[in-house]
Design a protein around this motif. Structure first.
Motif, short mmCIF file in Angstrom:
data_model
loop_
_atom_site.label_atom_id
_atom_site.label_comp_id
_atom_site.label_asym_id
_atom_site.label_seq_id
_atom_site.Cartn_x
_atom_site.Cartn_y
_atom_site.Cartn_z
N GLN A 14 0.83 -1.21 0.00
CA GLN A 14 0.00 0.00 0.00
C GLN A 14 0.86 1.25 0.00
O GLN A 14 1.54 1.55 0.98
N PRO B 233 1.48 5.02 0.53
CA PRO B 233 0.80 6.00 1.38
C PRO B 233 0.05 7.07 0.58
O PRO B 233 -0.94 7.62 1.07
N GLN C 170 -3.75 5.36 -1.22
CA GLN C 170 -4.46 4.44 -0.34
C GLN C 170 -5.83 4.04 -0.86
O GLN C 170 -6.42 3.07 -0.40
N LYS D 162 0.80 -1.33 7.33
CA LYS D 162 0.36 -0.50 6.21
C LYS D 162 0.00 0.88 6.73
O LYS D 162 -0.47 1.02 7.86
N PRO D 163 0.18 1.93 5.91
CA PRO D 163 0.77 1.92 4.57
C PRO D 163 2.26 1.64 4.61
O PRO D 163 2.88 1.62 5.68
#
Length: 217
Positions: free
Chosen positions: A67, A69, A72, A107-108
């Motif tokens: 993922q 950032p 998203q 995550k991210p």
């Protein structure tokens, strides 16, 4: 979109092995090439070839991100599917490796955390961050960007629509004048969804994998 992990694995010849990151001795200079690779395409591989030479790297590791950032809301195939396509694309590239090092991280996927993880797991390597001009334009928005600059060399490559001024680069940041390398994962996905061929856009083994597993439909 079909994201099943029950995908079909192409048979490789005995002389062909999927690349996995591993140290080959102290002093190895490794370029960290992060991305969603959704899917990996010929432009990614060609860019890595150029960066190997221009940045004087021993290897380039394709770090598949669960993922980004800044993305998203982006819909991605399962991590394992994207990793497998990168492995297949790099099977004939001995100096390029596929890495799943971010799969076990929160995550991210913040690059500072990734670089720390790589450095801890491979203390004999020097890790060099490879980023496009578009990402460099937003670099001060990255988590712990000052720490990245303090601990790692950064190599920036051109991207269309993102002007660069190397004279303004801080110490430790250099330009790799790769030229503009064509290729777009978005275009690959669009063509598949429209029933158009993707010949020449992705490695043939990746095209077969996508077709056999009905991906991006």
């Amino acid at each position: 979109m079909k994201n099943s992990l029950a995908f079909r694995l192409p048979r490789l010849s005995p002389s062909s092995q999927l690349s996995q990151p591993s140290d080959r001795g102290a002093g190895l200079r490794v370029g960290v090439f992060g991305g969603s690779f959704n899917p990996v395409h010929n432009g990614h591989v060609e860019l890595a070839r150029r960066l190997l030479e221009l940045a004087r790297l021993d290897e380039v590791w394709f770090v598949v991100s669960p993922q980004n950032p800044f993305k998203q809301g982006e819909r991605l195939l399962d991590d394992a599917l994207r990793l497998r396509m990168v492995e297949l694309a790099l099977a004939g590239e001995p100096r390029m490796k596929a890495s799943d090092c971010e799969f076990g991280l929160p995550k991210p996927s913040y690059m500072w955390r990734t670089l720390q993880t790589l450095a801890e797991g491979h203390p004999g390597c020097e890790f060099v961050l490879l980023i496009g001009a578009d990402n460099w334009a937003r670099f001060t928005e990255w988590r712990a960007w000052r720490d990245i600059l303090a601990a790692h060399r950064v190599v920036v490559y051109p991207r269309e629509g993102s002007p660069l001024n190397p004279a303004e680069f801080p110490p430790g940041v250099t330009l790799a004048d790769t030229g503009l390398v064509p290729g777009s994962s978005t275009e690959v996905r669009r063509r598949i969804a429209c029933g158009q061929p993707i010949d020449g856009l992705v490695p043939p083994v990746v095209a077969r994998f996508i077709k056999e597993n009905n991906l991006y439909l």
